[in-house]
Design an enzyme around this catalytic site. Sequence first.
Site, short mmCIF file in Angstrom:
data_model
loop_
_atom_site.label_atom_id
_atom_site.label_comp_id
_atom_site.label_asym_id
_atom_site.label_seq_id
_atom_site.Cartn_x
_atom_site.Cartn_y
_atom_site.Cartn_z
CG HIS A 37 -2.19 -0.67 1.06
ND1 HIS A 37 -3.41 -0.04 1.11
CD2 HIS A 37 -2.47 -1.98 0.83
CE1 HIS A 37 -4.38 -0.92 0.92
NE2 HIS A 37 -3.82 -2.11 0.75
CD GLU A 105 -6.47 -1.90 -3.68
OE1 GLU A 105 -5.39 -1.28 -3.54
OE2 GLU A 105 -6.59 -3.12 -3.45
#
Length: 321
Positions: A37, A105
């Site tokens: 992330h 994402e």
Amino acid sequence: MRFGYFLSTEEFTPAELVEQAKLAEEAGFDALWISDHFHPWNDEQGEAPFVWSLIGAISQVCSLPVTTAVTCPTYRISPVVMAQAAATSAVMLEGRFIFGVGSGEALNEHIHGEPWPSADVRLERLEEAVELIRELWKGEFTNHQGKYYTSDTARIYTLPDSPPPIYVSGFGPKAVDLAARIGDGYITTSPEAGPLREFKEKSGGKPAQVGLKVCWADSEEEGVEEAHRLWANSGLPGELAQVLPSPRHFEQASELVTKESTAESLACGPDVDAHVDYLRPAVEAGFDELYVGNIGRHYRDMLTTYGAEVLPRLRELAAQR
């Protein structure tokens, strides 16, 4: 069936993640997942270290295989650099590395300011990126002029003895189709048997991994409180996880997720039976590997108890399947 531990870079510091990797091996887990992330899902989680630095550190403290779950090699970092990062990780882990990839994402990949495209475009970009990465792993000068990516006389010099497998994440039907077609394996965070069965049939039986989270705590009430504070976002429906662009947007959307739904969707607290029952569907569905991550501060107790009580029961269930 192998049982692994899920390292959450969104929630824990680099030192804690390295500690968890070492403790997981000591507890008897078979392998590691690690998330990739740029942002956490929300500010309560509060962390987002660079995964490729962590993999290097982990390689020095334990000998478990590592899978990235998952890296998006198409936006934030180019597939050419991703090919180098993954190759180095495979070398440091002496071949015990699986490159888990997905279409990404917006939360992590929009940071350079590019518009976030449709799922079809994201999957198309992922397919081209995987093709380019595999070319670069041949160790030759690589020229590529594709629809989305360009490589100009790029060569990866530090390579493992054999290329690492590439597992592809898939949630919708099109992503599952892509995983079956181009992946060496499949990754998901849903224990549902339907997509798994579809992948197995279309891929000819390639391996599949699933990852789930639990919240070990001194009581069920404490576990629910902790899980809801840190991971209410996991209860968001549909494609929100792919399209919301920042932690504050996830915080806003997560206000719609009730504490009751969090309690119903996770194993929380110290009841070993509850944890086994929660993980049972993933075992019975037929996955080849199940990864379990712990939410909150009681990860040491979770790892110790899983090693002593939960993993033996899961392995017995798998043997009976």
